[in-house]
Design a protein around this motif. Structure first.
Motif, PDB file in Angstrom:
ATOM      1  N   MET A  76       0.849  -1.198   0.000  1.00 32.04           N
ATOM      2  CA  MET A  76       0.000   0.000   0.000  1.00 32.04           C
ATOM      3  C   MET A  76       0.879   1.240   0.000  1.00 32.04           C
ATOM      4  SD  MET A  76      -2.956   1.092   2.734  1.00 32.04           S
ATOM      5  CE  MET A  76      -1.897   1.861   3.922  1.00 32.04           C
ATOM      6  N   GLN A  77       0.578   2.099  -0.883  1.00 35.10           N
ATOM      7  CA  GLN A  77       1.322   3.335  -0.880  1.00 35.10           C
ATOM      8  C   GLN A  77       0.387   4.463  -0.513  1.00 35.10           C
ATOM      9  OE1 GLN A  77       3.472   4.124  -4.452  1.00 35.10           O
ATOM     10  NE2 GLN A  77       5.264   4.652  -3.263  1.00 35.10           N
ATOM     11  N   TYR A  78       0.653   5.093   0.625  1.00 31.12           N
ATOM     12  CA  TYR A  78      -0.228   6.141   1.069  1.00 31.12           C
ATOM     13  C   TYR A  78       0.580   7.353   1.497  1.00 31.12           C
ATOM     14  CZ  TYR A  78      -3.787   8.733   3.468  1.00 31.12           C
ATOM     15  OH  TYR A  78      -4.639   9.725   3.845  1.00 31.12           O
ATOM     16  N   GLU A  79       0.290   8.440   0.902  1.00 29.89           N
ATOM     17  CA  GLU A  79       0.973   9.678   1.219  1.00 29.89           C
ATOM     18  C   GLU A  79      -0.081  10.733   1.466  1.00 29.89           C
ATOM     19  OE1 GLU A  79       5.060  11.030  -1.075  1.00 29.89           O
ATOM     20  OE2 GLU A  79       3.176  11.003  -2.124  1.00 29.89           O
ATOM     21  N   THR A  80       0.050  11.494   2.516  1.00 27.55           N
ATOM     22  CA  THR A  80      -0.894  12.601   2.675  1.00 27.55           C
ATOM     23  C   THR A  80      -0.532  13.667   1.650  1.00 27.55           C
ATOM     24  OG1 THR A  80       0.481  13.807   4.234  1.00 27.55           O
ATOM     25  CG2 THR A  80      -1.087  12.239   5.171  1.00 27.55           C
ATOM     26  N   GLU A  81      -1.470  14.539   1.450  1.00 26.47           N
ATOM     27  CA  GLU A  81      -1.226  15.630   0.510  1.00 26.47           C
ATOM     28  C   GLU A  81      -0.072  16.504   1.012  1.00 26.47           C
ATOM     29  OE1 GLU A  81      -4.074  18.936  -1.386  1.00 26.47           O
ATOM     30  OE2 GLU A  81      -4.957  16.922  -1.139  1.00 26.47           O
ATOM     31  N   LEU A  82      -0.018  16.638   2.345  1.00 26.55           N
ATOM     32  CA  LEU A  82       1.037  17.457   2.950  1.00 26.55           C
ATOM     33  C   LEU A  82       2.415  16.839   2.692  1.00 26.55           C
ATOM     34  CD1 LEU A  82       1.486  20.002   4.678  1.00 26.55           C
ATOM     35  CD2 LEU A  82       1.278  18.552   6.715  1.00 26.55           C
ATOM     36  N   GLN A  83       2.497  15.516   2.845  1.00 19.84           N
ATOM     37  CA  GLN A  83       3.768  14.851   2.566  1.00 19.84           C
ATOM     38  C   GLN A  83       4.163  15.021   1.101  1.00 19.84           C
ATOM     39  OE1 GLN A  83       2.521  10.986   4.159  1.00 19.84           O
ATOM     40  NE2 GLN A  83       4.327  11.000   5.490  1.00 19.84           N
ATOM     41  N   ARG A  84       3.151  14.864   0.225  1.00 23.08           N
ATOM     42  CA  ARG A  84       3.413  14.991  -1.202  1.00 23.08           C
ATOM     43  C   ARG A  84       3.951  16.393  -1.516  1.00 23.08           C
ATOM     44  NH1 ARG A  84      -0.604  11.743  -2.652  1.00 23.08           N
ATOM     45  NH2 ARG A  84      -2.164  13.392  -2.559  1.00 23.08           N
ATOM     46  N   GLU A  85       3.324  17.361  -0.873  1.00 18.16           N
ATOM     47  CA  GLU A  85       3.716  18.746  -1.104  1.00 18.16           C
ATOM     48  C   GLU A  85       5.160  18.988  -0.624  1.00 18.16           C
ATOM     49  OE1 GLU A  85       3.189  21.515  -2.499  1.00 18.16           O
ATOM     50  OE2 GLU A  85       4.352  22.867  -1.227  1.00 18.16           O
ATOM     51  N   MET A  86       5.490  18.463   0.538  1.00 14.67           N
ATOM     52  CA  MET A  86       6.835  18.718   1.056  1.00 14.67           C
ATOM     53  C   MET A  86       7.899  17.945   0.285  1.00 14.67           C
ATOM     54  SD  MET A  86       6.414  19.551   5.075  1.00 14.67           S
ATOM     55  CE  MET A  86       5.483  18.132   5.610  1.00 14.67           C
ATOM     56  N   ASN A  87       7.537  16.763  -0.204  1.00 14.57           N
ATOM     57  CA  ASN A  87       8.467  16.044  -1.078  1.00 14.57           C
ATOM     58  C   ASN A  87       8.712  16.834  -2.367  1.00 14.57           C
ATOM     59  OD1 ASN A  87       9.289  13.745   0.383  1.00 14.57           O
ATOM     60  ND2 ASN A  87       7.253  12.853   0.103  1.00 14.57           N
ATOM     61  N   ARG A  88       7.631  17.439  -2.859  1.00  8.94           N
ATOM     62  CA  ARG A  88       7.779  18.284  -4.046  1.00  8.94           C
ATOM     63  C   ARG A  88       8.763  19.417  -3.756  1.00  8.94           C
ATOM     64  NH1 ARG A  88       6.477  23.269  -5.743  1.00  8.94           N
ATOM     65  NH2 ARG A  88       5.393  23.797  -3.819  1.00  8.94           N
ATOM     66  N   GLN A  89       8.622  20.034  -2.577  1.00  7.08           N
ATOM     67  CA  GLN A  89       9.496  21.158  -2.239  1.00  7.08           C
ATOM     68  C   GLN A  89      10.968  20.742  -2.273  1.00  7.08           C
ATOM     69  OE1 GLN A  89       8.119  22.714   1.540  1.00  7.08           O
ATOM     70  NE2 GLN A  89       6.027  22.854   0.794  1.00  7.08           N
ATOM     71  N   LEU A  90      11.233  19.519  -1.783  1.00  5.54           N
ATOM     72  CA  LEU A  90      12.626  19.058  -1.792  1.00  5.54           C
ATOM     73  C   LEU A  90      13.071  18.701  -3.201  1.00  5.54           C
ATOM     74  CD1 LEU A  90      12.856  16.872   1.441  1.00  5.54           C
ATOM     75  CD2 LEU A  90      13.737  19.185   1.068  1.00  5.54           C
ATOM     76  N   ASP A  91      12.201  18.022  -3.940  1.00  8.75           N
ATOM     77  CA  ASP A  91      12.565  17.583  -5.294  1.00  8.75           C
ATOM     78  C   ASP A  91      12.821  18.765  -6.216  1.00  8.75           C
ATOM     79  OD1 ASP A  91      12.328  15.028  -4.479  1.00  8.75           O
ATOM     80  OD2 ASP A  91      10.309  14.708  -5.312  1.00  8.75           O
ATOM     81  N   GLU A  92      11.955  19.752  -6.117  1.00  8.62           N
ATOM     82  CA  GLU A  92      12.068  20.879  -7.060  1.00  8.62           C
ATOM     83  C   GLU A  92      13.105  21.915  -6.646  1.00  8.62           C
ATOM     84  OE1 GLU A  92       8.163  22.412  -7.663  1.00  8.62           O
ATOM     85  OE2 GLU A  92       7.456  20.576  -8.659  1.00  8.62           O
ATOM     86  N   LYS A  93      13.572  21.818  -5.413  1.00  8.41           N
ATOM     87  CA  LYS A  93      14.635  22.694  -4.891  1.00  8.41           C
ATOM     88  C   LYS A  93      14.269  24.171  -4.882  1.00  8.41           C
ATOM     89  CE  LYS A  93      18.441  19.739  -6.553  1.00  8.41           C
ATOM     90  NZ  LYS A  93      17.954  18.987  -7.704  1.00  8.41           N
TER      91      LYS A  93
END
Ligand SMILES: *Cc1c(COP(=O)(O)O)cnc(C)c1O
Length: 468
Positions: free
Chosen positions: A1-18
């Motif tokens: 199961m892969q479950y990510e909250t929207e908040l986690q997704r958003e913060m991962n985006r912040q790190l990925d996009e720099k």
């Protein structure tokens, strides 16, 4: 199961996009490109921008780019120009680029320096910094260091260790019995001891008024000829760098007296301890290594970023005994565990940027840095004297005490200097007279900054005279 909250997704985006880290970096570059022309402190008018922060906490999560943009737009006009060359307030200090950069790395790594098992790197760099500092400041071999937020905390720690050690000698263990019914400790300190020393005495239950004040000479140094009686139950507190004039207590005769009777000597060396690392100022610290504990700031003279202070203790065991904590989950290692040396458990790895400062500067760089501050202070004093200001202290280090012809003129001139924004100085009272206090403590200050500042002093004095 892969479950990510929207908040986690958003913060991962912040790190990925720099994006936001780049944004922060470009704001920082923007600050450094403007800081030399910036007002030394914000104008009254620009403080109004701060009302942008007076809002209710938002309900929805916001865009991080906008959070940073708000910080930049409403915040940047409300900074002191610490990173420039004309901020002479308090005893603050500039920022070494390499230390700032190392701190950025340490911040990204978010290391907890409490235990070596939490961060082997932090533990190693604190161990190395301890050794280097003891060497550089010529403290006794084996002296222990605790890395704390500043000199206030360093002094608090040192005085707590001194209290515990002095009372233990009398068979009283403060750590278990507390101070109720304990024998008295005699505390002797100079009339011009820093307020943080009195605060520390009150915090550790010894009372800020329960002290014997030693009289001082015209420069604020304890006069050994008039040293109050001391004995093996005395805590004697000395100063490396008078908070106004920068003078150093005569350590050699004072420490010799203390050693002979077994008194504990603490040296408040928030900015003055660094004099020991500079050939030119070293003689003023002679005998300082005979003390038992020392407090010092790396964020002042060394120009490490805030906050960075150090407590040194000759007796490693005594420091560890006072700061010791136990708990079944604590895993002390073979390596140096920082929390044995400080009141905090979790804390940021400030040893990283301290190490970077020392590794970059080297012995000769520290020598040049300290000598440069002193040179600019002397240059400042010379120009002010030539323009008819009075310089009330012997300029032996980085501090100046300045006055005009009358107290009213001094007060009015200081007001004009502060509102002018070309440079910034604080005020103080020296021997019952209001004075302007100048502290040269940034690597950035040049003779040109001093000349511009002296011109600002003259203009301020003129404006003050006109508005009378
Ligand atoms: C600045 C200073 C302190 C206090 O240090 P902080 O780092 O601000 O806590 C103590 N003593 C002297 C002489 C100082 O100049």
């Amino acid at each position: 199961m892969q479950y990510e909250t929207e908040l986690q997704r958003e913060m991962n985006r912040q790190l990925d996009e720099k994006q936001i880290l780049e944004q922060a970096k470009s704001y920082a570059f923007d600050y450094f490109s403007r800081v030399s022309e910036m007002r030394a402190v914000p104008s009254e008018e620009s403080k109004r921008a701060l009302t942008a922060f007076d809002e209710a906490i938002p309900y929805e999560s916001q865009s991080p780019e906008q959070v940073l943009a708000l910080l930049q737009s409403a915040g940047q006009s409300n900074l002191s120009a610490q990173g420039g060359g004309r901020y002479f307030g308090f005893v603050n200090g500039g920022i070494l680029p390499v230390s700032l950069a190392a701190r950025w790395m340490a911040d990204a790594w978010d290391q907890n320096a409490a235990l070596s098992v939490m961060s082997p790197l932090a533990a190693k760099l604190e161990e190395v910094s301890e050794r280097w500092l003891v060497d550089l400041l010529e403290l006794p071999e084996g002296t222990a260091a605790g890395f704390v937020s500043g000199s206030s905390t360093a002094t608090l720690c040192a005085l707590a260790v001194a209290r515990d050690a002095l009372l233990l000698r009398q068979g009283w263990d403060v750590r278990t019995r507390g101070l109720y019914g304990a024998p008295m400790i005699r505390v002797v300190l100079g009339e011009q001891a820093h307020s943080s020393v009195f605060k520390a005495l009150s915090l550790i239950g010894m009372g800020k008024e329960n002290v014997v004040l030693a009289s001082v000479d015209a420069q604020g140094r304890i006069d050994p000829a008039n040293l109050p009686e001391i004995d093996g139950n005395t805590l004697l507190i000395l100063q490396a760098g008078n908070v106004n004039g920068g003078a150093f207590d005569p350590f050699e005769p004072l420490c010799a007296r203390a050693r002979a009777c077994g008194a504990w000597v603490h040296v408040d060396g928030a900015f003055g301890l660094w004099a020991a690392s500079c050939k030119e100022t070293k003689p003023m610290t002679r005998g300082m290594d005979q003390a038992d504990s020392w407090s010092c700031d790396a964020h002042k003279t060394l120009n490490a970023p805030y906050d960075n202070g150090i407590v040194f203790c000759r007796d490693r065991g005594a420091l560890v005994q006072t700061m010791q904590a136990t708990g079944s989950y604590l895993q002390y290692g073979e390596e140096r565990d920082s929390m044995l040396y400080t009141p905090e458990m979790s804390r940021r790895a400030r040893g990283i940027e301290l190490w970077a400062a020392l590794r970059f500067l080297g012995r000769s760089g520290v020598d040049v840095l300290v000598a440069g501050l002193c040179d600019n202070a002397r240059y400042f004093a010379g120009l002010l004297l030539a323009r008819g200001f009075r310089v009330l202290n012997d300029v032996v280090y980085n501090q100046l005490i300045v006055a005009c012809d009358t107290p009213d003129e001094t007060r009015a001139t200081l007001r004009e200097i502060q509102s002018g924004g070309v440079c910034w100085c604080g005020g103080a009272v020296w021997k019952n007279e209001p004075v302007i206090r100048v502290s040269v403590c940034s690597w950035r200050t040049t003779h040109a900054d001093v000349e511009i500042s002296v011109a600002a002093f003259e203009n301020a004095r003129e404006r003050a005279a006109q508005s009378k």
